[in-house]
Design a protein around this motif. Structure first.
Motif, short mmCIF file in Angstrom:
data_model
loop_
_atom_site.label_atom_id
_atom_site.label_comp_id
_atom_site.label_asym_id
_atom_site.label_seq_id
_atom_site.Cartn_x
_atom_site.Cartn_y
_atom_site.Cartn_z
N CYS A 198 -47.97 20.81 74.67
CA CYS A 198 -47.10 20.91 75.99
C CYS A 198 -46.19 19.74 76.78
CB CYS A 198 -47.70 21.61 77.57
SG CYS A 198 -48.41 22.83 77.22
N PHE A 199 -44.87 19.28 76.05
CA PHE A 199 -43.91 18.09 76.99
C PHE A 199 -43.82 18.58 78.10
CE2 PHE A 199 -42.38 18.31 72.27
CZ PHE A 199 -42.57 16.84 72.73
N CYS A 200 -43.87 17.59 79.47
CA CYS A 200 -44.04 17.98 80.64
C CYS A 200 -42.80 16.73 81.41
CB CYS A 200 -45.37 17.44 81.39
SG CYS A 200 -46.74 18.17 80.82
N THR A 204 -41.69 20.90 85.68
CA THR A 204 -41.31 21.32 84.05
C THR A 204 -42.80 21.78 83.36
OG1 THR A 204 -39.25 21.75 84.46
CG2 THR A 204 -39.59 22.76 82.69
N ILE A 205 -42.56 22.83 82.07
CA ILE A 205 -43.63 22.25 81.16
C ILE A 205 -43.65 23.16 80.37
CG2 ILE A 205 -45.39 23.69 82.48
CD1 ILE A 205 -47.78 21.78 81.02
N ARG A 206 -43.06 22.68 79.02
CA ARG A 206 -42.82 23.84 78.24
C ARG A 206 -43.59 23.68 76.43
NH1 ARG A 206 -39.32 25.58 80.50
NH2 ARG A 206 -37.42 25.17 80.87
N GLU A 302 -38.52 23.06 65.37
CA GLU A 302 -37.06 22.79 65.14
C GLU A 302 -36.02 22.32 66.13
OE1 GLU A 302 -36.53 26.95 62.84
OE2 GLU A 302 -36.20 26.92 64.73
N ASN A 303 -36.29 21.98 67.43
CA ASN A 303 -35.26 20.71 67.96
C ASN A 303 -35.46 19.67 67.35
OD1 ASN A 303 -36.97 23.01 69.66
ND2 ASN A 303 -35.86 22.37 71.08
N VAL A 320 -34.51 22.47 79.00
CA VAL A 320 -34.30 21.97 76.84
C VAL A 320 -35.35 23.77 76.69
CG1 VAL A 320 -35.91 21.57 75.67
CG2 VAL A 320 -34.84 19.62 76.65
N THR A 321 -34.82 24.59 76.17
CA THR A 321 -35.14 25.29 75.27
C THR A 321 -36.23 25.14 73.95
OG1 THR A 321 -34.29 26.89 75.92
CG2 THR A 321 -36.02 27.51 74.49
N LEU A 322 -37.50 25.23 73.58
CA LEU A 322 -38.60 24.49 72.50
C LEU A 322 -38.36 25.84 70.98
CD1 LEU A 322 -40.98 22.81 73.37
CD2 LEU A 322 -39.31 21.50 72.87
N SER A 323 -37.79 25.26 69.85
CA SER A 323 -37.93 27.18 68.76
C SER A 323 -38.96 26.02 67.75
CB SER A 323 -36.51 26.30 69.00
OG SER A 323 -36.55 27.20 67.30
#
Ligand code: AMP
Ligand code: GLY
Length: 425
Positions: A198-200, A204-206, A302-303, A320-323
């Protein structure tokens, strides 16, 4: 942007490959890198713990962003050292990397903030640990050296006798050095293990797409624990429903807990999950990309990875939206026969050119070096990670094993059942 990656294994090769796809990256450097990374980046002969030299290099080359791969420099404070010199760097500071660097810390954090994990106690005295294990009388029991131990400081003990010997090994014989000054004794959990990277950005965590690692050396999950013999992504067991539970009970509470403790976590938080009959629980946290999980996760992203790194460093990951591609990836590690114990190295590797410019299969170098005539030689226990994409896991698995056949070296060893669990899903 000029980007420096610190590290020299398969994970860093996958990170460098992702950066090379970025429209923002104009020049990539890697310290120390390896023979595969050298195709995409300028390798600089500086070790990952040589902070002064790394900083001097970053200043001299006017590096715009440094990305740290391994745990040792993170736990040792490389991010703090770069920041103190005004250099931009992606990774957690030492006071946050401790979430990996000390199991006593991470277990106490989970207890304080009600994050689901195995029941446990921490000890700094061997006799007290043994007394606790005897009083509990439940086997198997899990013993963990507190500090970093190359992923080897965990013992699963099936009987009192084994557990007593394990406590001695960790705390008295110091098999894992200072990492064994303290020890965690933990309840044994059952279930599927899933890795969540997960990116942090501190708030925020994605989460990236899920993956699973095969840690044991032999087919059928037998033999010694290794750094990882292969991975696949996504995990068919990590459903959308489980993800929602993890988000609410594990990921968001962890990031909030670290912030509340004055240790905001910026970087990649790796949550090792066990999908137990009572729900997902944390096995361990790592403060970095997983190896070899990264080798199946990043090829599906895809990012533009540099955008994501910058959003983390700047504290705007919420934008950011991860894809991830709607496909699958399997990575088969090619190791030197005998790994993780005794093995020979220095053998020439052939077949690497079959991967050149391929978009659906990759060979990530883990332990390689150049020989005197520029040929590529084996230089470690884990030598290469062969990753292939496919429409689904079955296809990716077939593609990955087909791709491994192109590569040969004298003592090539691999598992033949990477990703086989998908047949049970
Ligand atoms: P760790 O270094 O904490 O990830 O532990 C290494 C491996 O030991 C994990 O990947 C699990 O397979 C296993 N393990 C660790 N803790 C437990 C536990 N409490 N119950 C069962 N298996 C565990
Ligand atoms: N693949 C396990 C780890 O990176 O720790």
């Amino acid at each position: 942007m000029k980007i420096l990656v610190i590290g020299g294994g398969g994970r860093e090769h996958a990170i460098v490959t992702a950066i090379a796809r970025s429209s923002k990256a104009t020049e990539i450097f890697c310290a120390p890198g390896n023979a595969g990374i050298a195709e995409l980046a300028t390798c600089v002969p500086i070790g990952v713990m040589e902070f002064d030299k790394l900083i001097a290099f970053a200043k001299e080359e006017k590096i715009d962003l440094t990305v740290v791969g391994p745990d040792d420099p993170l736990v040792g404070g490389v991010v703090d050292a770069f920041e103190a010199e005004g250099l931009r760097v992606f990774g957690p500071r030492a006071n946050a990397a401790i979430i990996e660097g000390s199991k006593a810390f991470s277990k106490a954090l989970m207890r304080k903030y009600n994050i689901p994990t195995a029941a446990y106690e921490t000890f700094s005295d061997a006799e007290e640990a043994v007394a606790y294990i005897r009083a509990q009388g439940k086997y198997p029991v899990v013993l963990k050296a507190d500090g970093l131990a190359l992923g080897k400081g965990v013992l699963i003990c099936g009987s009192e006798e084994e557990a007593v010997a394990g406590v001695r090994e960790i705390m008295l014989d110091k098999h894992f050095g200072k990492a064994g000054d303290k020890m965690v004794v933990e309840e044994f959990m059952t279930g599927r293990e899933v890795s969540a990277l997960c990116f942090c950005d501190g708030k925020t965590i994605r989460c990236m797409t899920s993956s699973q690692d095969h840690k044991r050396a032999g087919d059928g999950d037998t033999g010694l624990n290794t750094g990882g013999m292969g991975t696949f992504s996504p995990s068919p067991f990590y459903t959308e429903e489980i993800h929602e539970i993890c988000m609410k009970t594990i990921y968001e509470p962890t990031v909030a807990a670290m912030a509340a403790e004055g240790r905001p976590f910026v970087g990649v938080l790796y949550v090792g999950l066990m999908l137990t009959p009572e729900g997902p629980k944390v096995v361990e946290y790592n403060s970095r990309f997983g190896d070899p999980e990264t080798q199946v996760v990043l090829p599906r992203m895809e990012n533009d990875i540099v955008d994501v790194f910058e959003a983390c460093v700047d504290g705007r990951l919420d934008e950011v939206t991860l894809s991830f591609a709607d496909n699958a990836a399997v990575c088969v590690v090619l190791a030197s026969d005998g790994y993780p114990q005794h093995y020979e190295k220095g053998f020439p590797i052939s077949g690497l050119e079959t991967f050149k410019n391929c978009k659906d299969k990759f060979v990530f170098h883990a332990g390689t070096k150049f020989g005197p005539d520029g040929e590529v030689l084996t230089n470690g226990g884990r030598v290469l990670g062969v990753t292939a994409l496919g429409a689904d896991l079955r296809e990716a698995r077939a593609n990955a094993y087909a791709a491994t056949e192109a590569i040969s070296f004298a003592n090539k060893y691999m598992r033949h059942d990477i990703g086989k669990a998908i047949d049970e899903a």
